[in-house]
Design a protein around this motif. Structure first.
Motif, PDB file in Angstrom:
ATOM      1  N   LEU B 196       0.841  -1.206   0.000  1.00  0.00           N
ATOM      2  CA  LEU B 196       0.000   0.000   0.000  1.00  0.00           C
ATOM      3  C   LEU B 196       0.868   1.245   0.000  1.00  0.00           C
ATOM      4  O   LEU B 196       0.642   2.195  -0.755  1.00  0.00           O
ATOM      5  CB  LEU B 196      -0.863   0.046   1.257  1.00  0.00           C
ATOM      6  CG  LEU B 196      -2.203  -0.657   1.291  1.00  0.00           C
ATOM      7  CD1 LEU B 196      -2.888  -0.326   2.599  1.00  0.00           C
ATOM      8  CD2 LEU B 196      -3.075  -0.286   0.108  1.00  0.00           C
ATOM      9  N   ASP B 197       1.852   1.240   0.895  1.00  0.00           N
ATOM     10  CA  ASP B 197       2.719   2.386   1.048  1.00  0.00           C
ATOM     11  C   ASP B 197       3.462   2.684  -0.254  1.00  0.00           C
ATOM     12  O   ASP B 197       3.542   3.844  -0.691  1.00  0.00           O
ATOM     13  CB  ASP B 197       3.720   2.117   2.178  1.00  0.00           C
ATOM     14  CG  ASP B 197       4.457   3.362   2.601  1.00  0.00           C
ATOM     15  OD1 ASP B 197       3.802   4.269   3.140  1.00  0.00           O
ATOM     16  OD2 ASP B 197       5.673   3.440   2.371  1.00  0.00           O
ATOM     17  N   ALA B 198       3.971   1.636  -0.885  1.00  0.00           N
ATOM     18  CA  ALA B 198       4.709   1.821  -2.143  1.00  0.00           C
ATOM     19  C   ALA B 198       3.798   2.392  -3.217  1.00  0.00           C
ATOM     20  O   ALA B 198       4.169   3.330  -3.938  1.00  0.00           O
ATOM     21  CB  ALA B 198       5.314   0.494  -2.598  1.00  0.00           C
ATOM     22  N   ALA B 199       2.591   1.868  -3.311  1.00  0.00           N
ATOM     23  CA  ALA B 199       1.653   2.338  -4.346  1.00  0.00           C
ATOM     24  C   ALA B 199       1.254   3.787  -4.083  1.00  0.00           C
ATOM     25  O   ALA B 199       1.179   4.609  -5.009  1.00  0.00           O
ATOM     26  CB  ALA B 199       0.412   1.440  -4.373  1.00  0.00           C
ATOM     27  N   LEU B 200       1.020   4.127  -2.814  1.00  0.00           N
ATOM     28  CA  LEU B 200       0.571   5.483  -2.494  1.00  0.00           C
ATOM     29  C   LEU B 200       1.672   6.510  -2.739  1.00  0.00           C
ATOM     30  O   LEU B 200       1.445   7.561  -3.351  1.00  0.00           O
ATOM     31  CB  LEU B 200       0.113   5.548  -1.031  1.00  0.00           C
ATOM     32  CG  LEU B 200      -0.461   6.902  -0.610  1.00  0.00           C
ATOM     33  CD1 LEU B 200      -1.714   7.242  -1.409  1.00  0.00           C
ATOM     34  CD2 LEU B 200      -0.775   6.906   0.888  1.00  0.00           C
ATOM     35  N   ARG B 201       2.888   6.214  -2.292  1.00  0.00           N
ATOM     36  CA  ARG B 201       3.980   7.183  -2.482  1.00  0.00           C
ATOM     37  C   ARG B 201       4.279   7.385  -3.956  1.00  0.00           C
ATOM     38  O   ARG B 201       4.521   8.509  -4.410  1.00  0.00           O
ATOM     39  CB  ARG B 201       5.239   6.710  -1.743  1.00  0.00           C
ATOM     40  CG  ARG B 201       5.093   6.935  -0.264  1.00  0.00           C
ATOM     41  CD  ARG B 201       6.255   6.510   0.596  1.00  0.00           C
ATOM     42  NE  ARG B 201       5.789   6.457   1.966  1.00  0.00           N
ATOM     43  CZ  ARG B 201       5.603   7.533   2.730  1.00  0.00           C
ATOM     44  NH1 ARG B 201       5.907   8.731   2.283  1.00  0.00           N
ATOM     45  NH2 ARG B 201       5.115   7.413   3.955  1.00  0.00           N
ATOM     46  N   SER B 202       4.267   6.305  -4.706  1.00  0.00           N
ATOM     47  CA  SER B 202       4.520   6.425  -6.139  1.00  0.00           C
ATOM     48  C   SER B 202       3.431   7.252  -6.809  1.00  0.00           C
ATOM     49  O   SER B 202       3.708   8.092  -7.676  1.00  0.00           O
ATOM     50  CB  SER B 202       4.582   5.014  -6.728  1.00  0.00           C
ATOM     51  OG  SER B 202       4.460   5.065  -8.119  1.00  0.00           O
ATOM     52  N   GLN B 237       0.653  -6.228  -8.367  1.00  0.00           N
ATOM     53  CA  GLN B 237       1.101  -4.968  -7.750  1.00  0.00           C
ATOM     54  C   GLN B 237       1.183  -3.833  -8.778  1.00  0.00           C
ATOM     55  O   GLN B 237       0.836  -2.692  -8.486  1.00  0.00           O
ATOM     56  CB  GLN B 237       2.451  -5.154  -7.039  1.00  0.00           C
ATOM     57  CG  GLN B 237       3.060  -3.875  -6.446  1.00  0.00           C
ATOM     58  CD  GLN B 237       2.313  -3.331  -5.221  1.00  0.00           C
ATOM     59  OE1 GLN B 237       1.431  -3.983  -4.669  1.00  0.00           O
ATOM     60  NE2 GLN B 237       2.628  -2.103  -4.821  1.00  0.00           N
ATOM     61  N   GLY B 238       1.605  -4.152  -9.983  1.00  0.00           N
ATOM     62  CA  GLY B 238       1.694  -3.120 -11.015  1.00  0.00           C
ATOM     63  C   GLY B 238       0.328  -2.569 -11.370  1.00  0.00           C
ATOM     64  O   GLY B 238       0.139  -1.345 -11.464  1.00  0.00           O
ATOM     65  N   ALA B 243      -3.844   1.660 -10.642  1.00  0.00           N
ATOM     66  CA  ALA B 243      -5.209   2.047 -10.263  1.00  0.00           C
ATOM     67  C   ALA B 243      -5.180   3.156  -9.214  1.00  0.00           C
ATOM     68  O   ALA B 243      -5.951   4.124  -9.277  1.00  0.00           O
ATOM     69  CB  ALA B 243      -5.973   0.827  -9.744  1.00  0.00           C
ATOM     70  N   VAL B 244      -4.276   3.031  -8.258  1.00  0.00           N
ATOM     71  CA  VAL B 244      -4.150   4.074  -7.230  1.00  0.00           C
ATOM     72  C   VAL B 244      -3.717   5.388  -7.888  1.00  0.00           C
ATOM     73  O   VAL B 244      -4.248   6.463  -7.589  1.00  0.00           O
ATOM     74  CB  VAL B 244      -3.141   3.643  -6.136  1.00  0.00           C
ATOM     75  CG1 VAL B 244      -2.872   4.788  -5.160  1.00  0.00           C
ATOM     76  CG2 VAL B 244      -3.670   2.422  -5.385  1.00  0.00           C
ATOM     77  N   ARG B 245      -2.775   5.286  -8.826  1.00  0.00           N
ATOM     78  CA  ARG B 245      -2.321   6.489  -9.526  1.00  0.00           C
ATOM     79  C   ARG B 245      -3.461   7.130 -10.304  1.00  0.00           C
ATOM     80  O   ARG B 245      -3.644   8.349 -10.293  1.00  0.00           O
ATOM     81  CB  ARG B 245      -1.171   6.154 -10.483  1.00  0.00           C
ATOM     82  CG  ARG B 245      -0.407   7.390 -10.995  1.00  0.00           C
ATOM     83  CD  ARG B 245       0.322   7.101 -12.290  1.00  0.00           C
ATOM     84  NE  ARG B 245      -0.599   6.746 -13.363  1.00  0.00           N
ATOM     85  CZ  ARG B 245      -1.352   7.624 -14.028  1.00  0.00           C
ATOM     86  NH1 ARG B 245      -1.282   8.909 -13.759  1.00  0.00           N
ATOM     87  NH2 ARG B 245      -2.173   7.203 -14.988  1.00  0.00           N
ATOM     88  N   GLU B 246      -4.266   6.304 -10.952  1.00  0.00           N
ATOM     89  CA  GLU B 246      -5.392   6.854 -11.728  1.00  0.00           C
ATOM     90  C   GLU B 246      -6.385   7.592 -10.845  1.00  0.00           C
ATOM     91  O   GLU B 246      -6.870   8.661 -11.198  1.00  0.00           O
ATOM     92  CB  GLU B 246      -6.128   5.728 -12.478  1.00  0.00           C
ATOM     93  CG  GLU B 246      -5.487   5.360 -13.793  1.00  0.00           C
ATOM     94  CD  GLU B 246      -6.250   4.219 -14.473  1.00  0.00           C
ATOM     95  OE1 GLU B 246      -7.501   4.240 -14.441  1.00  0.00           O
ATOM     96  OE2 GLU B 246      -5.600   3.315 -15.003  1.00  0.00           O
ATOM     97  N   VAL B 247      -6.706   7.001  -9.696  1.00  0.00           N
ATOM     98  CA  VAL B 247      -7.653   7.662  -8.785  1.00  0.00           C
ATOM     99  C   VAL B 247      -7.047   8.971  -8.264  1.00  0.00           C
ATOM    100  O   VAL B 247      -7.717  10.005  -8.210  1.00  0.00           O
ATOM    101  CB  VAL B 247      -8.036   6.723  -7.621  1.00  0.00           C
ATOM    102  CG1 VAL B 247      -8.832   7.469  -6.560  1.00  0.00           C
ATOM    103  CG2 VAL B 247      -8.845   5.538  -8.153  1.00  0.00           C
ATOM    104  N   CYS B 248      -5.762   8.945  -7.918  1.00  0.00           N
ATOM    105  CA  CYS B 248      -5.099  10.168  -7.442  1.00  0.00           C
ATOM    106  C   CYS B 248      -5.074  11.233  -8.528  1.00  0.00           C
ATOM    107  O   CYS B 248      -5.326  12.418  -8.260  1.00  0.00           O
ATOM    108  CB  CYS B 248      -3.669   9.862  -6.982  1.00  0.00           C
ATOM    109  SG  CYS B 248      -3.588   8.924  -5.446  1.00  0.00           S
TER     110      CYS B 248
END
Lengths: 385, 385
Positions: B196-202, B237-238, B243-248
């Motif tokens: 989670l942390d890796a996806a959010l920071r990226s 994970q990729g 998906a997290v990046r898209e929402v952000c």
């Protein structure tokens, strides 16, 4: 009295037709000696206008015979043609006054990215030269105005018999690394180039370099100091440097007082910093905070925006020890709510913010800024159209 | 759908009376598991609000059971009392929902330097808890608004059977190091804290951190990502990070589109930089140039102000090789006049500026900014009064 307050100088200001509205737009300042010593400081913007690139070369020689300045066009981002135009301007002054083009400084101000109308400017040099006078300082100061509402001059005279005088323009794109401005200072003190340079750098560091009206750094900033030696008095270097500083401080204050669209002049003093560098960084961060600038415009002592600006710096401080006063009322103590904010009277144009970093014993640093207003937005959204 | 689009989450949004105008001001988000993994990023402002200091500690444990958010007061620069209030808020949520206070994140937004009305907030927590629902995401998104004119939500669903959703608020004090904003993202993907942390920071590095509406960094910025694992699907994970990046990115774009007083959304793309760092520095300098922001407001393709902003950076470039396009028209070529500026059509809300540094092969960087308007000045000169 401006640049002709000191003996040995003549000046002129005329309307050459560079500005479409017919206002004065060309100034000429001539050092008639016996000395021709000169010092200069220029914008630290890496995108430099053609006249800055030219004048930096001229100053390298340590002598300036004449300065030619135009408003109505910055001659910045104009490519090789722009540099040729600056060169041609200096050559024209040299030809008309029988001087050396390599000792003629050029300064321009106005819109970036537009070439100068040389068919107007070169004949203008001839007209200006014909009107050179020991009383021409005020006309020269008027001719360099852009959006300035008033022309700016200052004079300091020593009891020892010498004078430092000057003129300035600048109303927008005012930020450190020199405000967007052109300044010409003259003195009849008998001072050599090295002493001039030392006095000028010391003075601009704590005056023009600490004006931050709108956070925008110009491509054209130029401050020149010319010495004629005509008083035949060699000044005490300390007294001379202080006189130059006073004239610079006076002109810098006038720039802030006439900044585009501003309704408030904000004096930001940073005290008890760990170092002068910290104090300057904090002062500039406060000066550039748009939300705070809006709050000051609204006469709102919104100290939270001061703290949030301090918090973006790398200066040494403990958030829980920060204190902030607005017009003398300590509205923030120890990083939290202090005295009653309703005690703050913000009716007057000058607003004083004191930021106490409680982190050291550095000398106080003062940065001057302006508020952010609808008039600033209007003036700068319609400037080039 | 917001924070309840993903399975395993309930939420509520109510009017607790923190805002004097009676609008919704308290939101609660609860992770019902089975997982309680969480990651967070917070403001890089060194003056941090009490809830940020609290939530940073909570996130250190890697688990978050609930997030309680209030608008109507930032609880920043409020001293020890402010921290006690945040603590009491978490304790109240813990008591009402039978949770562990040490796993409850708190976020606040509003005016700095004012303590929260705890006599309204604590009863509000009880009301919100009573209204928790799998359909409460939209109400929660509404309750965190300050000067936002619309609430902001986004959802991405994977074909693999998991979802990432979220809500955001933020309209002023929007600048890198996170915009002034509160964001809560949720997912039912089965992801551990490290992933989670890796996806959010990226994701935040290239989205929220590249929003620069007004150059002002908040004391309260908070972005949280909670995972319930309720889909029982362990994602690639990729794909999950994307998906997290898209929402952000979607939420970040919505923040710019609703920034205080703005009339233009400015997409600044920096190409051919020597490094990503150079490109970001140049993009931010352009984004923060008040004169350019005014020009864009006036639909004036004033590329000289772009060059003067680039010139204040330390990025690698040659002033004579810079190129600038506005809405696709290369108005500046090789540091000088390019295509006819009259070809630039600036009627629409979105304005694209491309700055070509011609200095290297770094990937393009996009920074989003807003124009500077009289409405921004008005809104921010009257905010706290």
């Amino acid at each position: 009295m401006s640049v002709t307050a000191a003996k040995g100088f003549t000046a002129a200001g005329i309307a050459a037709g560079i500005k479409q509205n017919g206002n004065p737009d060309l100034a000429l300042v001539v050092n008639n000696g016996p000395r021709l010593a000169a010092a200069g400081v220029f914008t630290s913007n890496r995108v430099k206008a053609a006249p800055v690139l030219w004048s930096e070369q001229v100053l390298g020689g340590g002598q300036v015979q004449s300065v030619v300045l135009n408003s109505g066009g910055a001659n910045a981002c104009t490519g090789p043609k722009g540099f040729q135009d600056t060169h041609a301007t200096a050559e024209k002054v040299a030809e008309v006054l029988d001087l050396n083009a390599g000792e003629i400084a050029v300064a321009s101000t106005g819109l970036i990215g537009v070439t100068l109308p040389m068919d107007k400017l070169l004949p203008g040099v001839e007209s200006a030269a014909a009107q050179l006078s020991e009383h021409g300082g005020e006309k020269a100061a008027i001719a360099i105005k852009t959006t300035d509402t008033v022309h700016k001059t200052a004079v300091v005279t020593s009891e020892a018999g010498w004078t430092v005088g000057g003129m300035a323009k600048g109303a927008g794109m005012l930020a450190p690394g020199l405000a967007t401005m052109l300044v010409v200072l003259t003195t009849d003190a008998d001072v050599d180039t090295a002493a001039l340079d030392a006095a000028l750098r010391s003075a601009t560091r704590t005056t023009f370099d600490r004006v931050d009206s709108d956070g925008c750094m110009s491509t054209n900033d130029t401050v020149l100091l010319l010495a004629s030696g005509a008083s035949e008095v060699v000044p005490d270097q300390g007294e001379f440097a202080e006189a130059v500083r006073e004239v610079c401080a006076d002109l810098a204050r006038q720039l802030i007082g006439d900044a585009e669209g501003a309704s408030k002049d904000i004096r930001i003093e940073v005290i008890n910093a760990a170092s002068e560098e910290d104090a300057v960084e904090v002062g500039r961060s406060i000066a550039r905070n748009n939300l705070l600038k809006c709050a000051i415009h609204g006469e709102d002592p919104n100290w939270g925006r001061v703290l949030s600006a301090i918090g973006t710096t790398s200066a040494a401080f403990d958030p829980n020890r920060l204190n902030v006063a607005i017009n003398g009322v300590w509205v923030c103590k120890n990083g939290s709510v202090g005295e009653d904010r309703d005690k703050v009277d913000m009716r007057y144009r000058e607003v004083a913010i004191t930021a106490d970093l409680a982190a050291g014993t550095a000398e106080p640093v003062v940065i001057w800024a302006n508020d952010l207003t609808a008039e600033y937005v209007h003036e700068n959204s319609a400037y080039s159209s």
